[in-house]
Design a protein around this motif. Structure first.
Motif, short mmCIF file in Angstrom:
data_model
loop_
_atom_site.label_atom_id
_atom_site.label_comp_id
_atom_site.label_asym_id
_atom_site.label_seq_id
_atom_site.Cartn_x
_atom_site.Cartn_y
_atom_site.Cartn_z
N SER A 45 0.82 -1.21 0.00
CA SER A 45 0.00 0.00 0.00
C SER A 45 0.85 1.26 0.00
CB SER A 45 -0.94 0.01 1.21
OG SER A 45 -1.85 -1.05 1.14
N SER A 46 2.12 1.14 0.42
CA SER A 46 3.00 2.31 0.43
C SER A 46 3.49 2.69 -0.95
CB SER A 46 4.20 2.04 1.35
OG SER A 46 4.93 0.91 0.90
N ILE A 47 3.19 1.86 -1.96
CA ILE A 47 3.57 2.18 -3.34
C ILE A 47 2.70 3.34 -3.81
CG2 ILE A 47 3.70 1.31 -5.69
CD1 ILE A 47 4.10 -1.47 -4.53
N PRO A 48 3.29 4.38 -4.40
CA PRO A 48 2.49 5.53 -4.85
C PRO A 48 1.43 5.12 -5.87
CG PRO A 48 4.83 6.08 -4.84
CD PRO A 48 4.74 4.61 -4.59
N ILE A 49 0.26 5.74 -5.77
CA ILE A 49 -0.82 5.47 -6.72
C ILE A 49 -0.90 6.55 -7.79
CG2 ILE A 49 -2.15 4.17 -5.04
CD1 ILE A 49 -3.86 6.63 -4.58
N ILE A 50 -0.24 7.69 -7.56
CA ILE A 50 -0.18 8.74 -8.57
C ILE A 50 1.08 9.57 -8.36
CG2 ILE A 50 -1.63 10.29 -7.19
CD1 ILE A 50 -2.65 11.47 -9.83
N ASN A 51 1.76 9.90 -9.44
CA ASN A 51 2.94 10.76 -9.41
C ASN A 51 2.66 11.99 -10.28
OD1 ASN A 51 4.21 8.83 -7.87
ND2 ASN A 51 5.44 8.02 -9.54
N VAL A 52 2.91 13.16 -9.72
CA VAL A 52 2.69 14.41 -10.45
C VAL A 52 4.01 15.16 -10.51
CG1 VAL A 52 1.39 16.56 -10.58
CG2 VAL A 52 0.31 14.51 -9.62
N ALA A 53 4.50 15.42 -11.72
CA ALA A 53 5.76 16.13 -11.92
C ALA A 53 5.48 17.61 -12.17
CB ALA A 53 6.54 15.53 -13.09
N LEU A 54 6.11 18.47 -11.37
CA LEU A 54 5.99 19.92 -11.53
C LEU A 54 7.31 20.47 -12.06
CD1 LEU A 54 4.30 20.83 -8.12
CD2 LEU A 54 3.17 20.67 -10.32
N TYR A 55 7.24 21.26 -13.10
CA TYR A 55 8.44 21.93 -13.61
C TYR A 55 8.04 23.31 -14.11
CZ TYR A 55 6.77 20.31 -18.19
OH TYR A 55 6.02 20.05 -19.30
N ALA A 56 9.02 24.23 -14.16
CA ALA A 56 8.70 25.62 -14.47
C ALA A 56 9.86 26.28 -15.20
CB ALA A 56 8.37 26.38 -13.18
N ASP A 57 9.57 27.45 -15.71
CA ASP A 57 10.59 28.23 -16.41
C ASP A 57 11.40 29.09 -15.44
OD1 ASP A 57 9.54 27.16 -18.73
OD2 ASP A 57 8.17 28.86 -19.05
N TYR A 58 11.09 29.00 -14.15
CA TYR A 58 11.82 29.77 -13.15
C TYR A 58 12.53 28.81 -12.20
CZ TYR A 58 7.17 28.93 -11.19
OH TYR A 58 6.00 28.36 -10.81
N ASP A 59 13.11 29.32 -11.11
CA ASP A 59 13.96 28.51 -10.24
C ASP A 59 13.13 27.55 -9.39
OD1 ASP A 59 13.69 29.98 -7.28
OD2 ASP A 59 13.41 31.33 -8.99
N LEU A 60 13.82 26.49 -8.92
CA LEU A 60 13.16 25.44 -8.13
C LEU A 60 12.72 25.93 -6.76
CD1 LEU A 60 15.15 22.12 -8.72
CD2 LEU A 60 12.81 22.65 -9.38
N GLU A 61 13.41 26.92 -6.23
CA GLU A 61 13.06 27.41 -4.89
C GLU A 61 11.64 27.96 -4.87
OE1 GLU A 61 14.83 30.42 -1.44
OE2 GLU A 61 15.92 30.07 -3.32
N ARG A 62 11.26 28.67 -5.91
CA ARG A 62 9.90 29.20 -6.00
C ARG A 62 8.91 28.06 -6.28
NH1 ARG A 62 7.88 33.77 -10.35
NH2 ARG A 62 5.79 34.14 -9.44
N LEU A 63 9.35 27.10 -7.08
CA LEU A 63 8.48 25.97 -7.40
C LEU A 63 8.21 25.11 -6.16
CD1 LEU A 63 7.03 24.55 -9.78
CD2 LEU A 63 9.09 23.16 -10.08
N GLU A 64 9.16 25.07 -5.23
CA GLU A 64 8.98 24.28 -4.01
C GLU A 64 7.80 24.79 -3.18
OE1 GLU A 64 12.28 23.68 -1.49
OE2 GLU A 64 13.55 22.79 -3.04
N GLU A 65 7.58 26.08 -3.18
CA GLU A 65 6.44 26.63 -2.44
C GLU A 65 5.12 26.10 -3.00
OE1 GLU A 65 6.76 30.85 -2.55
OE2 GLU A 65 8.73 30.92 -1.57
N LEU A 66 5.02 26.02 -4.32
CA LEU A 66 3.81 25.49 -4.94
C LEU A 66 3.65 24.01 -4.64
CD1 LEU A 66 4.09 27.22 -8.45
CD2 LEU A 66 3.01 28.08 -6.37
N ALA A 67 4.79 23.29 -4.70
CA ALA A 67 4.75 21.85 -4.43
C ALA A 67 4.36 21.57 -2.99
CB ALA A 67 6.11 21.22 -4.75
N ASN A 68 4.85 22.37 -2.05
CA ASN A 68 4.50 22.16 -0.64
C ASN A 68 3.02 22.42 -0.39
OD1 ASN A 68 7.11 21.47 0.21
ND2 ASN A 68 7.70 23.60 0.46
N THR A 69 2.47 23.42 -1.05
CA THR A 69 1.03 23.69 -0.92
C THR A 69 0.22 22.51 -1.46
OG1 THR A 69 1.41 26.06 -1.16
CG2 THR A 69 -0.83 25.27 -1.53
#
Length: 484
Positions: free
Chosen positions: A132-156
């Motif tokens: 059951s610990s196997i992920p059932i969905i993976n969502v990849a987020l990528y952007a045209d800007y830096d990862l630090e800003r993208l991390e805030e969106l991912a954490n939300t």
């Protein structure tokens, strides 16, 4: 039983309609899964001891834990391996043992062994083998800007998906954890006569939380803690390393302090050639995969409207898609099988009799879905395969009963008498024939081991639906035959 049904045809028809509707509701409400969820009685105990060679791991770690684990009830087999810097102990329990109880007993024994382990060894990790610990969905987020800003969106996004009912855990892969890096200048250290040990000691004595005892007030006892942890580079810059000629030598005098990304990254994620962050969602045992994935996608649709321009996402893995595809294919095969059975019945027995006989299929399956739903059985490959396999057997009872009723009609009897006498005449052989089939499948319910836990849904489905076909043959078929 048949006579009572024939005297109350309206009640039987109402019962048939209610049974069909309830079965349809149970079918649509059943959780969809690829395979039945079974708990595998395997437990692992892993202990990390950095820098130790295999013989040291064997003597200082593995044997110490094994001595405590000896004697636990229900252990079928225990094996271990001692490797460079870590020990791994594998325990297989009897299938009759509840994995929750076994895990609790193993953790208790491992906790007792902690005092015998080296002080610099990491705490042992005890965990069960849980798919059951196997992920059932993976969502990849990528952007045209830096990862630090993208991390805030991912954490939300992580926080919102973690609140979905039935979610076990959510993780973000590809993150670069920050740390405070202190870049010391060797020339300045030599100039001030300071060593790295001095800097390390200055940090360790200042960067800590100190318990301050307790205080009593109004009959209550409160704990006091002096918070001394530092969280910003400027705070480290002001730490005093040494006093030299009435001058305070601070860390900023001999080093540069700034935030930096950790060099030892635990995971790397890239999508379409760009650095990305991957959100993984895992469900709890027994939860509905299709529902959780649907709610995750709904959250994605809501969040993407708030994202800045240049933010993109892709669903790189969706377990519910494979499940729905497989379930739909099996359902299509089931419907095709129903059509073929009807064609065969119509060809040999005529359209009228085939319609009476074919009622065993929807009503027997409706009873099966009601009972399976009550037992919290998921709609999986084994259940659907069992329904396809039992489909031809469901009409066997109806064929015998309806054909015998038709024979009595040709003898000049009324529809009521023909239905009653025809059913009574074959009731014992029909019941016996169905019972022998059920008896052939029933022993699989008690098959031991993991394979037994996997296959038990086959005889369960077959026995329930065949029992339903008896009810249809002795109640519904005679009533329908007597009314037309």
């Amino acid at each position: 039983m048949t006579k009572f049904a024939l005297k109350n045809p309206v009640s039987v028809i109402v019962l048939a309609v209610l049974l069909f509707l309830t079965g349809l509701m149970s079918f649509t409400g059943m959780r969809r899964e690829a395979f039945p969820e079974i708990k595998i009685p395997y437990i692992f105990v892993t202990t990390v001891y950095p820098g130790a060679n295999p013989p040291e791991i064997e003597n200082l770690i593995t044997q110490k834990i094994e001595d405590k684990l000896d004697g636990i009830d229900g252990v079928k087999q225990m094996t271990s391996s001692s490797n460079e810097s870590y020990s791994n102990i594998f325990m297989e329990f009897d299938p009759s043992v509840k994995i929750e109880d076994a895990l609790r007993r193993v953790k208790d024994k491992v906790d007792q062994a902690k005092s015998d382990l080296p002080a610099d060894a990491e705490d042992p990790i005890t965990q069960e083998l849980n798919f059951s610990s196997i992920p059932i969905i993976n969502v990849a987020l990528y952007a045209d800007y830096d990862l630090e800003r993208l991390e805030e969106l991912a954490n939300t996004l992580k926080e919102r998906t973690a609140k979905i009912s039935g979610v076990l855990e959510t993780k973000i892969l590809g993150k670069q954890d920050k740390e405070i890096a202190i870049d010391v200048d060797p020339a300045l250290l030599h100039q001030y006569g300071i060593t790295l040990h001095d800097i390390s000691q200055a940090i360790s004595t200042s960067h800590m939380n100190i318990p301050g005892g307790t205080i009593k007030a109004a009959g209550f006892r409160f704990s006091i803690k002096v918070t001394g942890e530092l969280s910003a580079p400027d705070q480290f810059n002001d730490l005093i390393v040494r006093s030299l000629n009435d001058k305070m030598i601070r860390i900023r005098d001999v080093a540069k302090v700034a935030f930096a990304y950790t060099r030892d990254r635990q995971s790397i994620s890239r999508t379409n050639g760009k650095p990305s962050l991957t959100l993984t969602v895992a469900k709890r045992t027994g939860e509905d995969i299709v529902r959780i994935v649907a709610e995750t996608k709904k959250i994605l649709d809501e969040e993407k409207t708030r994202w800045p321009a240049g933010t993109h996402y892709e669903i790189t893995y969706d377990m519910s898609k494979n499940i729905k595809q497989m379930v739909d294919e099996l359902q299509n095969h089931l419907l095709m099988a129903v059509v073929l059975v009807l064609l065969v019945l119509s060809f040999f027995l005529g359209v009228r009799n085939s319609l009476f006989i074919s009622t065993a299929i929807p009503f027997s399956m409706a009873m099966g879905f009601i009972v399976l739903s009550y037992l919290d059985v998921t709609l999986n490959m084994v259940v659907l395969f069992s329904l396809v396999m039992v489909l031809g057997m469901l009409v066997d009872d109806g064929i015998v009963v309806v054909e015998n009723i038709y024979r009595h009609l040709q003898m000049g009897k009324s529809r009521f008498e023909a239905a009653l006498d025809g059913t009574r005449e074959v009731m014992v052989p029909v019941f016996t024939a169905t019972l022998t089939t059920i008896s052939a499948f029933a022993p699989i319910l008690w098959m031991p081991g993991i394979m037994g836990g996997f296959l038990k849904y086959l005889p369960m489905t077959v026995c329930i639906t065949l029992s339903g076909s008896l009810f249809v043959a002795f109640i519904f078929n005679p009533v329908f035959a007597s009314l037309t």
